[in-house]
Design an enzyme around this catalytic site. Sequence first.
Site, PDB file in Angstrom:
ATOM      1  N   ASP A  14      58.390 -38.114 -28.251  1.00 58.22           N
ATOM      2  CA  ASP A  14      59.174 -38.287 -29.474  1.00 58.22           C
ATOM      3  C   ASP A  14      59.406 -36.902 -30.085  1.00 58.22           C
ATOM      4  O   ASP A  14      59.083 -35.873 -29.467  1.00 58.22           O
ATOM      5  CB  ASP A  14      58.492 -39.286 -30.431  1.00 58.22           C
ATOM      6  N   CYS A  71      53.396 -37.515 -28.289  1.00 57.27           N
ATOM      7  CA  CYS A  71      53.855 -37.794 -29.654  1.00 57.27           C
ATOM      8  C   CYS A  71      53.058 -36.863 -30.557  1.00 57.27           C
ATOM      9  O   CYS A  71      52.566 -35.842 -30.079  1.00 57.27           O
ATOM     10  CB  CYS A  71      53.692 -39.279 -30.003  1.00 57.27           C
ATOM     11  N   THR A  73      50.114 -37.319 -32.106  1.00 51.43           N
ATOM     12  CA  THR A  73      48.674 -37.367 -31.809  1.00 51.43           C
ATOM     13  C   THR A  73      48.353 -37.706 -30.364  1.00 51.43           C
ATOM     14  O   THR A  73      47.214 -37.521 -29.928  1.00 51.43           O
ATOM     15  CB  THR A  73      48.013 -38.468 -32.662  1.00 51.43           C
ATOM     16  N   HIS A 104      37.675 -41.159 -12.795  1.00 47.82           N
ATOM     17  CA  HIS A 104      37.102 -42.474 -13.101  1.00 47.82           C
ATOM     18  C   HIS A 104      38.150 -43.534 -13.441  1.00 47.82           C
ATOM     19  O   HIS A 104      37.994 -44.691 -13.080  1.00 47.82           O
ATOM     20  CB  HIS A 104      36.127 -42.367 -14.287  1.00 47.82           C
ATOM     21  N   HIS A 139      34.216 -47.302  -9.719  1.00 50.32           N
ATOM     22  CA  HIS A 139      35.346 -47.102 -10.629  1.00 50.32           C
ATOM     23  C   HIS A 139      36.524 -47.994 -10.241  1.00 50.32           C
ATOM     24  O   HIS A 139      37.262 -48.464 -11.099  1.00 50.32           O
ATOM     25  CB  HIS A 139      35.744 -45.629 -10.657  1.00 50.32           C
TER      26      HIS A 139
HETATM   27  C1  RB5 Z   1      55.576 -39.386 -35.806  1.00 46.14           C
HETATM   28  O1  RB5 Z   1      55.567 -38.814 -37.067  1.00 46.14           O
HETATM   29  C2  RB5 Z   1      54.153 -39.773 -35.392  1.00 46.14           C
HETATM   30  O2  RB5 Z   1      53.742 -40.875 -36.110  1.00 46.14           O
HETATM   31  C3  RB5 Z   1      54.080 -40.028 -33.906  1.00 46.14           C
HETATM   32  O3  RB5 Z   1      54.517 -38.893 -33.228  1.00 46.14           O
HETATM   33  C4  RB5 Z   1      52.730 -40.303 -33.314  1.00 46.14           C
HETATM   34  O4  RB5 Z   1      51.803 -39.321 -33.670  1.00 46.14           O
HETATM   35  C5  RB5 Z   1      52.209 -41.663 -33.446  1.00 46.14           C
HETATM   36  O5  RB5 Z   1      51.127 -42.013 -32.925  1.00 46.14           O
END
Ligand code: RB5
Length: 158
Positions: A14, A71, A73, A104, A139
Amino acid sequence: MKESPQSRIVIGSDHAGFTLKESLRRRLEKDGHSLLDVGTFNEESVDYPDFAEKVARAILSGEGDLGIVLCGTGIGVSIAANKIRGIRAAVIYNDETASLARRHNNANVICFGGRETSEDQAHAWTRLFLSAAFEGGRHQRRIDKISALESPGNSGQS
Ligand code: RB5
């Protein structure tokens, strides 16, 4: 999935993973891998499940050996990708998770957080993942149990 220098990698992100995706794609191409980039292609806000789905479906249809989704996180794309039957998506955040996700969990998709992970880290951890090998044995038994959880009869209610 092979650890050869010619791995076919499908990558997508994203907007929050875009900058890290661009860097990682260029570095992996330089390493000799073949990269299919499914977007996004700029920093305009988009919805991460759309790109997790594109990468996951490309892996399941055999267009790549390994999927990489990013993304902010790494969490959102991993949750979305893991909803698709046959996908084992792992968020990578250090050397050990990079190695064990392959050895694993036999992950077929790895996930990074563009707001959490540096360009050097994402590159090093992808290389670590690619150089590791699935260990099978106990595994494999555990992965078979994960696959059983995907059966249509498993609604989560007992
Ligand atoms: C976008 O702002 C953010 O929410 C997305 O990139 C992601 O981190 C969601 O898990």
